[in-house]
Write an enzyme that holds these catalytic residues in place. Structure first.
Site, mmCIF file in Angstrom:
data_model
loop_
_atom_site.group_PDB
_atom_site.id
_atom_site.type_symbol
_atom_site.label_atom_id
_atom_site.label_comp_id
_atom_site.label_asym_id
_atom_site.label_seq_id
_atom_site.Cartn_x
_atom_site.Cartn_y
_atom_site.Cartn_z
ATOM 1 N N SER A 3 -64.011 -60.895 8.614
ATOM 2 C CA SER A 3 -63.847 -62.324 8.336
ATOM 3 C C SER A 3 -65.029 -63.075 8.129
ATOM 4 O O SER A 3 -65.095 -64.221 7.617
ATOM 5 C CB SER A 3 -63.119 -62.784 9.606
ATOM 6 N N HIS A 39 -57.354 -60.546 6.815
ATOM 7 C CA HIS A 39 -57.688 -61.371 5.725
ATOM 8 C C HIS A 39 -57.577 -60.676 4.278
ATOM 9 O O HIS A 39 -58.076 -60.998 3.244
ATOM 10 C CB HIS A 39 -59.429 -61.498 5.848
ATOM 11 N N GLU A 57 -61.502 -54.115 11.468
ATOM 12 C CA GLU A 57 -60.693 -54.963 10.355
ATOM 13 C C GLU A 57 -60.924 -54.285 8.955
ATOM 14 O O GLU A 57 -62.088 -53.683 8.530
ATOM 15 C CB GLU A 57 -61.600 -56.503 10.291
ATOM 16 N N ASP A 81 -56.767 -54.368 11.438
ATOM 17 C CA ASP A 81 -56.655 -55.647 11.426
ATOM 18 C C ASP A 81 -56.705 -55.941 9.831
ATOM 19 O O ASP A 81 -57.827 -56.013 9.252
ATOM 20 C CB ASP A 81 -57.458 -56.386 12.193
ATOM 21 N N HIS A 131 -63.455 -59.122 15.243
ATOM 22 C CA HIS A 131 -62.933 -60.468 15.567
ATOM 23 C C HIS A 131 -62.999 -60.748 17.177
ATOM 24 O O HIS A 131 -62.356 -59.535 17.709
ATOM 25 C CB HIS A 131 -61.691 -61.001 15.032
ATOM 26 N N LYS A 154 -52.924 -66.850 7.127
ATOM 27 C CA LYS A 154 -54.057 -66.857 6.236
ATOM 28 C C LYS A 154 -53.452 -66.817 4.830
ATOM 29 O O LYS A 154 -52.843 -67.860 4.337
ATOM 30 C CB LYS A 154 -55.015 -65.649 6.395
ATOM 31 N N ASN A 196 -58.293 -70.498 5.133
ATOM 32 C CA ASN A 196 -58.014 -69.197 5.013
ATOM 33 C C ASN A 196 -56.880 -69.105 3.907
ATOM 34 O O ASN A 196 -55.894 -68.000 4.077
ATOM 35 C CB ASN A 196 -57.995 -68.402 6.316
HETATM 36 C C1 PLP Z 1 -59.641 -60.435 11.733
HETATM 37 C C2 PLP Z 1 -58.643 -61.569 12.497
HETATM 38 N N1 PLP Z 1 -57.898 -61.102 13.563
HETATM 39 C C3 PLP Z 1 -57.094 -61.737 14.049
HETATM 40 C C4 PLP Z 1 -57.178 -63.354 13.748
HETATM 41 C C5 PLP Z 1 -56.486 -64.233 14.655
HETATM 42 O O1 PLP Z 1 -55.227 -64.678 14.003
HETATM 43 P P1 PLP Z 1 -54.460 -65.908 14.212
HETATM 44 O O2 PLP Z 1 -55.230 -66.872 13.398
HETATM 45 O O3 PLP Z 1 -53.021 -65.722 13.667
HETATM 46 O O4 PLP Z 1 -54.498 -66.177 15.597
HETATM 47 C C6 PLP Z 1 -58.192 -63.861 12.892
HETATM 48 C C7 PLP Z 1 -58.367 -65.144 12.645
HETATM 49 O O5 PLP Z 1 -58.317 -66.042 13.094
HETATM 50 C C8 PLP Z 1 -58.895 -62.859 12.190
HETATM 51 O O6 PLP Z 1 -60.115 -63.212 11.615
#
Ligand code: PLP
Length: 388
Positions: free
Chosen positions: A178, A206, A174, A203, A131, A237, A45
């Site tokens: 993702s 991405h 989101e 969120d 997620h 990411k 990512n």
């Molecule tokens: C949509 C989404 N939110 C949160 C996270 C979590 O973020 P982090 O990897 O910083 O824990 C991710 C990915 O891992 C994600 O794809």
């Protein structure tokens, strides 16, 4: 069930997870440690290739040398350094919100902030494809957990009419999904949240760094910054570093720092990580065209696939190739690996049953030649020929 039987069952289903150590020198390339085979990484990512950017590395190194390796404590103890506030001010400004609060990671942000926002007498409406960190946050909150069909606004409207209740209601989505690479209908979500008096949490894990005129994300691109109550995202990411944030009105930030347990009870992010994140934000600010460059590269890849009659649906740099069966997806990933590409087969329970897929992520590490070669190899594999 004992762990040995459980593991054997997972292995038989083709859903057993395992770790695969790699070498990724800053000088370039990705290497399979076992075979020393160079691989092109289609699983990362690190969309804007900022993890290796000289400015990001230099700021991280400078902060490490000036402030030491660790923050030493949680923010509410003695771990609250001025550099944390600098990054919070920068990210709030980037997201055009009043204030921001840092978290250890995106997982910690979602599992901390959702239970702080809603509780036992409240309800949370969550997209079915959200997620795992959002799902876990919703579960931890003890609020009534209502899931709506992916991006289905009619379904959400019906559920809101039926289950909104009298307590606080939160809608969580989101902005860019993702595993599917598609986008949330943000204007419709804003309309529904206003109609039903809900909070809206988006969120942008991405989308940050890629979409919108300044790279702030899809909330910026959709022009709904003022209507979204809370925006979260991660530095891990497109920003090439680590850690996460939530940005919102000051009152929400004051509230969250008093209530979000994953913020309160965890050591503050270390100086080098803060330095790297500040460096990454500066690179994005000075190069607002990076996201467009990435999307143009993703477009080139999708065109190359289309020219080979390989159908994919994606509105972004995330390009999923649906396979269905886990074992077939694993076998295809292994063949791609032999051909010099690192790609992971994403399988249930990360994605719904029978939707195992290869998730290709296009990044600025890739050249057009890498993208064209991958499309060629995929065509050979799908037509049953072995790539030379
Ligand atoms: C949509 C989404 N939110 C949160 C996270 C979590 O973020 P982090 O990897 O910083 O824990 C991710 C990915 O891992 C994600 O794809």
């Amino acid at each position: 069930m004992d762990p040995l039987t459980w593991l054997a069952q997972r292995r038989a289903q083709g859903t057993l997870r395992r770790l695969r150590p790699l070498e990724r020198p800053v000088a370039g390339g990705l290497y399979d440690v076992a075979g020393r085979q160079p691989l092109v990484d289609f699983s990362s990512n690190d969309y804007l290739a900022l993890s290796c950017h000289p400015r990001v590395i230099a700021t991280g190194r400078r902060f490490l040398e000036e402030y030491g390796a660790g923050s030493g404590a949680a923010r509410l103890m003695s771990g609250d350094l001025t550099l944390h506030h600098r990054l919070e001010e920068e990210i709030a400004c980037f997201k055009a919100q009043e204030a921001a609060l840092l978290f250890g990671s995106g997982y910690m942000a979602n599992t901390g902030l959702i239970p702080a926002l809603v509780g036992r007498h409240d309800v949370v409406f969550s997209d079915r494809l959200n997620h795992a960190s959002i799902v876990d946050g919703c579960r931890l909150s003890a609020a009534r957990f209502v899931r709506f069909r992916h991006n289905d606004m009619d379904h959400l409207a019906a559920l809101l009419a039926d289950k909104r209740g009298k307590g606080r209601a939160l809608i969580v989505v989101e902005s860019l999904y993702s595993m599917d690479g598609d986008r949330a209908p943000l204007p419709e979500l804003v309309r529904l949240k206003e109609e039903h008096d809900c909070l809206l949490l988006v969120d942008e894990a991405h989308a940050t760094g890629i979409f919108g005129a300044t790279g702030a994300g899809l909330v910026e691109e959709a022009g709904v910054t003022r209507q979204v109550d809370l925006v979260m995202g991660t530095f891990g990411k497109a920003l090439g570093s680590y850690g996460a944030y939530v940005a919102a009105d000051q009152v929400w930030i004051d509230y969250l720092l008093n209530r979000a347990r994953s913020f309160i009870y965890s050591t503050a992010l270390p100086p080098a990580v803060i330095g790297a994140s500040l460096g990454a934000l500066a690179v994005v600010r000075n190069n607002p065209g990076l996201g467009q460059e990435l999307l143009a590269r993703a477009h080139f890849f999708k065109e190359a696939l289309a020219a080979h009659n390989i159908g994919v649906e994606s509105a972004s740099q995330i390009v999923p190739l649906l396979i269905g069966d886990s074992a077939t997806a694993l076998a295809l990933a292994a063949r791609l690996n032999e051909a010099g590409f690192f790609v992971t087969a994403v399988r249930p329970p990360t994605v719904p049953a029978n939707t195992a897929r290869l998730r290709f992520t296009v990044t600025l590490h890739h050249s057009d030649a890498d993208l064209g070669r991958l499309a060629d190899v995929l065509q050979e594999l799908q037509s049953g020929h072995h790539p030379s």
